[in-house]
Design an enzyme around this catalytic site. Structure first.
Site, mmCIF file in Angstrom:
data_model
loop_
_atom_site.group_PDB
_atom_site.id
_atom_site.type_symbol
_atom_site.label_atom_id
_atom_site.label_comp_id
_atom_site.label_asym_id
_atom_site.label_seq_id
_atom_site.Cartn_x
_atom_site.Cartn_y
_atom_site.Cartn_z
ATOM 1 N N SER A 173 3.257 43.449 -51.449
ATOM 2 C CA SER A 173 1.856 43.059 -51.287
ATOM 3 C C SER A 173 1.393 43.294 -49.862
ATOM 4 C CB SER A 173 1.679 41.581 -51.622
ATOM 5 O OG SER A 173 2.469 40.812 -50.743
ATOM 6 N N LYS B 274 9.122 45.624 -40.573
ATOM 7 C CA LYS B 274 9.375 46.368 -41.818
ATOM 8 C C LYS B 274 9.437 47.890 -41.627
ATOM 9 C CE LYS B 274 9.174 42.940 -44.969
ATOM 10 N NZ LYS B 274 10.118 42.688 -46.057
#
Lengths: 387, 387
Positions: free
Chosen positions: B106, B81
């Site tokens: 999250s 990411k």
């Protein structure tokens, strides 16, 4: 018959010669670094960290440390033991080797000996305690070794060993750690470590390794004679597992240890030959110990931050660097405020997800097993009457 | 405001340009190999392995596979990411960037955005579900981000997002996966993978990656356009988590998914833009799914044999290669008996020892929790009345 009567002397040159002999059979394991763990090592512990220790209310040490990790968990069979086994067997003459080898071990040394014997095309007879982990028995057997089971005490083991030796005349017995060729083989890890850190543009100030039977620590200390790199040992403290540390204080080798420390590779007392190296202050500067909780804290950091799988025994040196204030003060003092490059040996990675699970069981799970079931609402609903 | 109105087209050249932009901020993660896992992948499953599957009593496939692993678990913040976040933020003009960025996540994307924003010296406003793992909230906060909590449904999240956007006029919203710059950023992993395998003297025949929201898979497929390297997706099947696979069968994107698969990074439905890439047969050759048990078996192998820590989501591609007979037959057929070099993307390694423990709880522990306490003699001594 015990491994070659003619043994090499315990010198740096002998370790170099061992390296020549085994290098085509073992991995050049990687050296890793970790900014996060280096930062933790260079941050003083808090008053809270020290609360339940012998250093309670004392000023925490503030050493500057740069960490390097020698990853023997990526060695063949998952541990440094492959080095010693390949060296002890490789050093035999063809004639000596032809009748096969015998050894005893509950784990890594068994697999290492089986692998080396298979490589040389000779039989391996291996005595394992009946209670050894099934996966280690299967692993050793799958490498072609013949397994003999014994009880867990040394008397029971020696009886089986005598039988196996009698049944296999001429086969050579390879001790798991207390032999010069095993020591020299394990020491090859330090030669690589020294060079690999140089290739990274640094120089090691110190190396710290786990101390169980002492083959690895004695080997590293021998390999680094005359280099100026200081060598330290590290042990678990639980149930007197710190026999090396205690022996150094008492001025004599402690012969018997009975401990169930989670660092299961370090439950044995230091061997006789290994002790001659380890008790030599010119070779090993000191041995430090840590608690079970500190080993677990270090292991959690290695798995979660470095994302590298290591076994509990392999985490003991890092636990000393992070949590033993005596060691940290020594670094602060001896380094004179300069940063020390400390090499930490990750000795092996043979664990399982189930074993990790058991070590780090959530407190709720653990208390359920210890005390009884806790319902979803947190109310205790049964006592474990069998407990 | 959503991340730059001016977006790059989804081409290999755009991925190359993304790589130029982010390479100084992200790690060139290692490519690992494993003789053991390669051997397992090239061994047909047994009749017993297939017993509880849809391939029961069928002839097992016999593909020849050579595995390469791209280790994004060693990426900054422990997951791929970081690539997308650095690209989406790096692609903004100074002017656009100056008011900060907003996102919701999250987990890994939250930390990635916080890190990239910190690097560019701009504020990050991050909406996280109240139930997020405390360590991930702490990790995101420690990177300097401002955290806003929301409920777990998308309606609750959108309400908080609207508030945060209203309070921070000019701040740019960076979606977690459904945006061209995120896709292009994630795709940079494939450019590296291709080159690194070439440097090892091989050429990739295929790459298989996890499919959740689809940023990673769409990025890889875009990066590899025109290279001849086939791209496959992989999903958990539990509670319909295989929305990509099902969508391809039905010929339309599935918009809602509600699953608690252990592969928690893959619980989201495929995004709209990502779907245009993934449903293009020229770009993605197929999507395959696996059961929770198969994901766990693959994870156990990676931790115990490779000694590398990966999160469950990262194990889904390997599980497909080892256990999905449809995929294995395809490899056997398309390769025409030749060995295929398959690149497996380990997408991340953000798990904890406690989470590993829970996943691999010994059956005894699990049954105690589910059914009641079992005494040391194996007799059940209490029912869990709250269960």
């Amino acid at each position: 018959m015990t491994a070659s009567k003619e043994t090499l002397p315990l010198t740096r040159e002998s370790v170099q010669s061992a390296h020549e002999l085994i290098r085509k059979h073992v991995h050049l394991t990687p050296v890793l670094t970790s900014t996060t763990l280096t930062r933790f090592a260079s941050t003083p512990q808090t008053a809270e960290d020290l609360e339940d220790t012998e250093w309670n209310r004392q000023e925490p040490a503030n050493p500057k440390i740069n960490l390097f990790f020698k990853c023997e968990n990526y060695q063949r069979i998952g541990a440094f033991k492959a080095r010693g086994a390949f060296h002890a067997i490789g050093r035999l003459t063809d004639e000596e080797r032809s009748k096969g080898v015998i050894t005893h071990s509950s784990g890594n040394h068994a697999q290492a000996t089986a692998l080396a014997a298979k490589t040389y095309g000779i039989p391996a007879h291996i005595i394992m305690p009946k209670i050894s982990t099934p996966s280690k028995i299967a692993g050793t057997r799958s490498l072609g070794a013949k397994i003999y089971f014994s009880g867990s005490t040394s008397t029971e083991r020696e009886a089986v060993l005598a039988d196996v030796e009698a049944e296999n005349p001429g086969a050579i017995t390879i001790p798991p750690y207390d032999h010069p060729h095993i020591i020299l083989g394990q020491g090859t890890s330090a030669l690589e470590f020294e060079t690999q850190v140089e290739e990274l543009g640094s120089e090691l100030d110190a190396v710290i390794a786990p101390l169980g039977g002492g083959g690895l620590l004695a080997g590293i200390a021998t390999a680094l004679i005359g280099t100026g790199i200081r060598v330290f040992g590290s042990e678990p403290r639980f149930e007197g597992a710190n026999d090396g540390e205690r022996g150094l204080k008492e001025g004599k080798r402690i012969e018997n240890v009975s401990t169930l420390t989670i660092a299961d590779g370090l439950r044995t007392p230091v061997g006789v030959i290994n002790w001659t190296v380890i008790s030599d202050k010119d070779k090993v500067k000191g041995v430090y110990s840590v608690t079970e909780e500190q080993i677990k804290k270090a292991m959690k950091l290695v798995l979660e931050r470095m994302k590298v799988v290591v076994e509990p025994s392999a985490c003991v040196p890092l636990a000393v660097v992070l949590y033993n204030e005596d060691f940290r003060r020594l670094v602060e003092k001896e380094s004179g405020g300069r940063e020390w490059n400390i090499g930490v040996v990750f000795s092996g990675g043979n664990t399982t997800v189930e074993a990790i699970g058991k070590l780090f069981e959530a407190p709720q799970q653990k208390s359920e097993r210890a005390e009884g079931v806790v319902g979803a609402d947190g109310k205790k609903i049964a006592e474990n009457v069998a407990g």
